[in-house]
Each structure stands twice: as structure tokens, then as C-alpha cells.
Design an enzyme around this catalytic site. Sequence first.
Site, mmCIF file in Angstrom:
data_model
loop_
_atom_site.group_PDB
_atom_site.id
_atom_site.type_symbol
_atom_site.label_atom_id
_atom_site.label_comp_id
_atom_site.label_asym_id
_atom_site.label_seq_id
_atom_site.Cartn_x
_atom_site.Cartn_y
_atom_site.Cartn_z
ATOM 1 N N CYS A 134 56.059 -1.272 -15.017
ATOM 2 C CA CYS A 134 56.871 -1.834 -13.929
ATOM 3 C C CYS A 134 58.268 -2.059 -14.486
ATOM 4 O O CYS A 134 58.578 -1.672 -15.613
ATOM 5 C CB CYS A 134 56.262 -3.145 -13.427
ATOM 6 S SG CYS A 134 56.342 -4.470 -14.641
ATOM 7 N N ARG A 168 53.498 -2.597 -19.740
ATOM 8 C CA ARG A 168 52.301 -3.339 -19.308
ATOM 9 C C ARG A 168 51.014 -2.670 -19.803
ATOM 10 O O ARG A 168 50.139 -2.285 -19.033
ATOM 11 C CB ARG A 168 52.280 -3.514 -17.784
ATOM 12 C CG ARG A 168 53.535 -4.052 -17.157
ATOM 13 C CD ARG A 168 53.983 -5.392 -17.659
ATOM 14 N NE ARG A 168 53.134 -6.490 -17.346
ATOM 15 C CZ ARG A 168 53.254 -7.248 -16.259
ATOM 16 N NH1 ARG A 168 54.173 -6.971 -15.374
ATOM 17 N NH2 ARG A 168 52.458 -8.276 -16.057
ATOM 18 N N LYS A 199 50.528 -19.405 -9.232
ATOM 19 C CA LYS A 199 50.098 -18.022 -8.931
ATOM 20 C C LYS A 199 49.272 -17.477 -10.091
ATOM 21 O O LYS A 199 48.195 -16.897 -9.881
ATOM 22 C CB LYS A 199 51.329 -17.149 -8.721
ATOM 23 C CG LYS A 199 51.068 -15.648 -8.811
ATOM 24 C CD LYS A 199 52.307 -14.826 -8.543
ATOM 25 C CE LYS A 199 53.109 -14.559 -9.769
ATOM 26 N NZ LYS A 199 52.643 -13.456 -10.616
ATOM 27 N N ASN A 200 49.744 -17.702 -11.320
ATOM 28 C CA ASN A 200 49.109 -17.066 -12.470
ATOM 29 C C ASN A 200 47.853 -17.777 -12.953
ATOM 30 O O ASN A 200 47.197 -17.311 -13.875
ATOM 31 C CB ASN A 200 50.119 -16.910 -13.613
ATOM 32 C CG ASN A 200 51.184 -15.885 -13.262
ATOM 33 O OD1 ASN A 200 51.058 -15.177 -12.256
ATOM 34 N ND2 ASN A 200 52.240 -15.828 -14.033
ATOM 35 N N ARG A 233 56.620 -12.308 -4.084
ATOM 36 C CA ARG A 233 55.355 -12.187 -4.841
ATOM 37 C C ARG A 233 55.001 -13.520 -5.501
ATOM 38 O O ARG A 233 53.830 -13.806 -5.727
ATOM 39 C CB ARG A 233 55.470 -11.103 -5.916
ATOM 40 C CG ARG A 233 55.475 -9.669 -5.396
ATOM 41 C CD ARG A 233 55.428 -8.696 -6.542
ATOM 42 N NE ARG A 233 54.400 -9.119 -7.470
ATOM 43 C CZ ARG A 233 54.520 -8.999 -8.803
ATOM 44 N NH1 ARG A 233 55.606 -8.450 -9.332
ATOM 45 N NH2 ARG A 233 53.553 -9.400 -9.594
ATOM 46 N N ASP A 255 58.931 -15.868 -18.626
ATOM 47 C CA ASP A 255 59.075 -15.965 -17.167
ATOM 48 C C ASP A 255 60.196 -16.902 -16.743
ATOM 49 O O ASP A 255 60.504 -16.962 -15.553
ATOM 50 C CB ASP A 255 57.764 -16.438 -16.521
ATOM 51 C CG ASP A 255 56.695 -15.372 -16.592
ATOM 52 O OD1 ASP A 255 55.528 -15.680 -16.307
ATOM 53 O OD2 ASP A 255 57.013 -14.226 -16.980
HETATM 54 C C1 EPZ Z 1 50.897 -12.631 -17.674
HETATM 55 O O1 EPZ Z 1 51.035 -11.213 -17.648
HETATM 56 C C2 EPZ Z 1 51.663 -13.138 -16.468
HETATM 57 N N1 EPZ Z 1 51.070 -12.589 -15.249
HETATM 58 C C3 EPZ Z 1 53.126 -12.717 -16.572
HETATM 59 O O2 EPZ Z 1 53.819 -13.308 -15.476
HETATM 60 C C4 EPZ Z 1 53.714 -13.298 -17.867
HETATM 61 O O3 EPZ Z 1 55.051 -12.855 -18.005
HETATM 62 C C5 EPZ Z 1 52.884 -12.811 -19.055
HETATM 63 O O4 EPZ Z 1 51.489 -13.190 -18.858
HETATM 64 C C6 EPZ Z 1 53.357 -13.404 -20.372
HETATM 65 O O5 EPZ Z 1 53.316 -14.798 -20.304
HETATM 66 C C7 EPZ Z 1 49.925 -13.145 -14.767
HETATM 67 O O6 EPZ Z 1 49.373 -14.072 -15.336
HETATM 68 C C8 EPZ Z 1 49.396 -12.576 -13.491
HETATM 69 P P1 EPZ Z 1 50.350 -10.256 -21.461
HETATM 70 P P2 EPZ Z 1 50.116 -10.297 -18.631
HETATM 71 O O7 EPZ Z 1 49.086 -9.490 -21.419
HETATM 72 O O8 EPZ Z 1 48.756 -10.849 -18.717
HETATM 73 C C9 EPZ Z 1 51.538 -6.544 -24.167
HETATM 74 C C10 EPZ Z 1 55.232 -13.351 -13.638
HETATM 75 O O9 EPZ Z 1 56.467 -13.248 -13.575
HETATM 76 N N2 EPZ Z 1 50.137 -6.156 -23.994
HETATM 77 O O10 EPZ Z 1 50.417 -11.545 -22.199
HETATM 78 O O11 EPZ Z 1 50.287 -8.884 -18.214
HETATM 79 C C11 EPZ Z 1 52.325 -6.309 -22.886
HETATM 80 O O12 EPZ Z 1 52.778 -4.959 -22.858
HETATM 81 C C12 EPZ Z 1 54.434 -12.421 -14.522
HETATM 82 O O13 EPZ Z 1 54.545 -14.221 -13.023
HETATM 83 C C13 EPZ Z 1 49.630 -5.096 -24.752
HETATM 84 O O14 EPZ Z 1 50.330 -4.498 -25.570
HETATM 85 O O15 EPZ Z 1 50.899 -10.526 -20.011
HETATM 86 C C14 EPZ Z 1 53.449 -7.281 -22.958
HETATM 87 O O16 EPZ Z 1 54.501 -6.722 -23.706
HETATM 88 C C15 EPZ Z 1 55.294 -11.337 -15.150
HETATM 89 N N3 EPZ Z 1 48.344 -4.716 -24.561
HETATM 90 C C16 EPZ Z 1 52.845 -8.466 -23.719
HETATM 91 O O17 EPZ Z 1 51.652 -7.974 -24.341
HETATM 92 C C17 EPZ Z 1 47.524 -5.334 -23.648
HETATM 93 O O18 EPZ Z 1 46.343 -4.942 -23.517
HETATM 94 C C18 EPZ Z 1 52.497 -9.640 -22.841
HETATM 95 O O19 EPZ Z 1 51.485 -9.224 -21.990
HETATM 96 C C19 EPZ Z 1 48.053 -6.397 -22.890
HETATM 97 C C20 EPZ Z 1 49.365 -6.796 -23.081
#
Ligand code: EPZ
Length: 422
Positions: free
Chosen positions: A116, A121, A22-23, A397, A305
Site C-alpha cells: 500500500c 506490508r 480500530k486496531n 478508514r 501511526d
Molecule cells: C499494525 O499493522 C497496525 N494495523 C498499523 O496501523 C500499525 O502502523 C502497525 O501495526 C505498526 O504499529 C492494524 O493493527 C490493523 P506490523 P501491521 O506487522 O500488523 C513488517 C493504521 O494506521 N512485517 O507490525 O501490518 C512490515 O512490512 C495502521 O491504523 C514483515 O516484514 O504491522 C512493516 O514494515 C497502519 N513481515 C513492519 O513489519 C510480516 O510478516 C510493521 O508491521 C509482518 C510485518
Amino acid sequence: MDKLVIEGGKPLSGTIVIQGAKNAALPILAASLLADGTTTLDHVPDLLDIDVMLNILRELGCRAEHTGGTVVLDTETAHISHVPESLMRQMRSSIFLMGPLLARFGETQVYQPGGCAIGERKIDLHLEGLQALGAEIEELGNRIICRADKLRGADIHLSFPSVGATENIMMAAALAEGRTTISNAAREPEIQDLQGFLNAMGAKIMGAGTDTITIDGVQSLTPCRYKVIPDRIVAGTVMVAAAATRGQVTLQNTQPAHLSSLIHVLRRAGVQIVVDGDIIKVGSATRPRAVERIVTSPYPAFPTDLQSQVMVLLALADGVSVLKETIFEGRLKHVDELSRMGADIRVDMNAAFIRGVPRLYGATVEATDLRAGAALVIAGLAAQGKTVVEQIHHIDRGYEKIETMLARLGARISRYSPVPNN
Ligand code: EPZ
């Protein structure tokens, strides 16, 4: 709302083919907007999140069909650069449409995705990255308006290796003028898959999978046909379910290298794991051992995850384990539900102290997010008696017909869709 009913206590056994990731599919679908014409993606799972992304692309003017795991997407007629708020709210990660829309139209309008169950996020790293490439960003309430006459390459350092921000920057930079480097980039396999797809379209990107990615902008990109990598989190979920039910399961269509950290943890817990090419065999006939300390961190460390799923195995282990969540501030909500099934878990800040118990007991529990829901299903499979998991739209999802997949491994599990009272 649908629910799952599980009769626990039966070891899983048999062979399962793992779905596409998915990701990986979501950013690749967004990246398809960078070229005009028909892109074909194979091994795309049939999930709610994929449906939302395809609906957004149709709203933007694309034609999209998803049959038998293959998506055929024609972007020739894409003419709208604004993502509808109602659709953005259905899936936060649609924020990584900003990069492709900005590169294609020179402007886009999206909405703050909002928090969420698992956390705030934030998207500040996404916006900073696009600004570094020359975008002007205006925030009006929860609307984000982004303009760029010309995107120009830049040296970008991410203060945190954000997966989504890395993907957004890669996609915007693919058609920018000059070279972009992303340092402290996310290293997840899904980033590597996005690089593979973009390069198959004619982009010039190197370094995905390391902490420094280099993108040399090109004039244009060409649609292609591409196969998405296997879903490492679905594979990991099945592996933990096999271990927690003391079963014997063979997983086909995996990339074991993407699961090294989980394999290491499961072996420390006493689970037998045999890797052979794209096949992983998981077996466990005895009570798992506690694992002293697991800390979730960006790839290749232990993935957030899979945290809730592994917690179920540790809740049944012989001894005390500590699981620390460092990625999302709200990702321990499943502890309350597991405690209602007899787990002995104490949470202090972002760490869970898990004292293993001999067994869990079936109960009616509620999924609070995608992976927490998957963990509750594993708990129900391992528990004594009947478990009802509610709010399973969260699970749909990310897992393709989870009850069918598990029933194929011998699980006693059914989906109930309440009859609408008309
Ligand atoms: C991706 O989310 C995945 N989703 C998530 O999977 C996964 O948990 C996550 O990466 C971490 O591996 C998809 O790929 C669609 P991040 P993403 O940006 O991109 C902070 C699932 O269960 N952050 O690496 O949103 C954020 O708040 C989902 O399949 C900032 O502070 O993850 C978080 O604490 C859940 N500023 C951390 O980084 C930003 O601009 C990780 O976020 C962006 C993120």
C-alpha cells in the site's frame, strides 16, 4: 470522491470523547470466529475498515449487526473458510483472519494482501508462525492455501515484533494442543486487548504487553460480551491538533498510559499536558519548540501511526527537528503535501529534517494514507486560509466522522460529496 474543506487559524477548544480502537476491534472481530454463538462488542467505532471486516464475516456465513457502537456477531452459521480476494484487497489487515479460520475449519484460503502507500506490508512472519504451529502452506500466485489437521503448540521467535503476526499466532494457538510461546512479540495495547478478549472467551493466555506471550491451548472457547479499549492514535491525533492550533482541549475516555511516548514529545515541545484518570487536557498558547530527534519504533516507543501528525506540529515549531521513520518504508509521502502548504522539510532516506516556519498556508492537498490524511487535516486547521483535503476515504478508514468530531471543538470544517454526474 468526498473532500474536506477547512478554514484554518482557529484554536480548537472544548471536550471530546475518544472512539474505540480500530486496531483492537479488528483482530477481536476476527477472533470471534474461534467460538460458536453470539459475541457482543461494545465501543466499536463506525469506520470503513470495520464495515469491511463485518462484510467479510458475513461472506463467511456469520450474522453481524453494528448499531450505536455495539456489534452483535453470531458465528454459529459460519461455514466458509475462504476470504474473497475483492474484500481482502479492501483491507490488508484481514490477513489476521488466517489464524482463526485455520483453528476453526482446519483449512483456509486467503490472498496476498499486497502493498500500500506506506509500504510492502510483508506477511512472512504470519506464515512462518502458522507453519510452526503445524500448518501446511501453499502459495499459488497470490492465493495462499493453508491446511492443518491439528495445530500443536510451539516455541516461536519473531524476527520483528510484528503486531499482525503476533495476533495471528495468538488466535491460532488459542485452540492448539499444548503450549505456545511467542518471543519478541509485539507489545502494543491492542495485543493486550486481544488477550483480554480471548481470555474472556476461556482462553489461557499470559504476557501480552511484554515481549513474551504464553498461550496454553484449550478445547473450546465461549462467546462473550467485551468492551474495546479507546483508540490511542485518534486520541494522539486530537492532542496534536489541539497543540498545533494553540488551543485548549479535554479528551475523555483515554488510556494515558498508552500515550506516554507522545505525551513526552509534546511536553518537550512546550505543550501543557495534564493527565487525570481517563482524561487528558492539552493546552498550548505559544509557538511549539523544536524536538531534536524522534524515532518511530515498536510500542512502547514513539508510534509510526502518529509520525505524520507530529510532523505538522514540528513544521510550525521554533527550530529544527529530526523525525526518523523506521517501521514503514513509504511513510513520508505527506512531506510533499506539507511542503505545498509552506512547510520547510527535507527528506534523506527515512529521516525528515524539519525547519519550523512561522505559519502554514492553506492549499488543495491529497491524502495518501490514513494517518497522512489526518496530518493534512491538522495542517489545514493550523494554516492561514482555506485548505481542501482530497481522497478522504483514507481518513474515513480510521476516524469516525472526523469533520463532526473537529467541528465539535470549534473547527471550521465541512465535508463535500460531489453530486454524481448521471
Ligand atoms: C499494525 O499493522 C497496525 N494495523 C498499523 O496501523 C500499525 O502502523 C502497525 O501495526 C505498526 O504499529 C492494524 O493493527 C490493523 P506490523 P501491521 O506487522 O500488523 C513488517 C493504521 O494506521 N512485517 O507490525 O501490518 C512490515 O512490512 C495502521 O491504523 C514483515 O516484514 O504491522 C512493516 O514494515 C497502519 N513481515 C513492519 O513489519 C510480516 O510478516 C510493521 O508491521 C509482518 C510485518
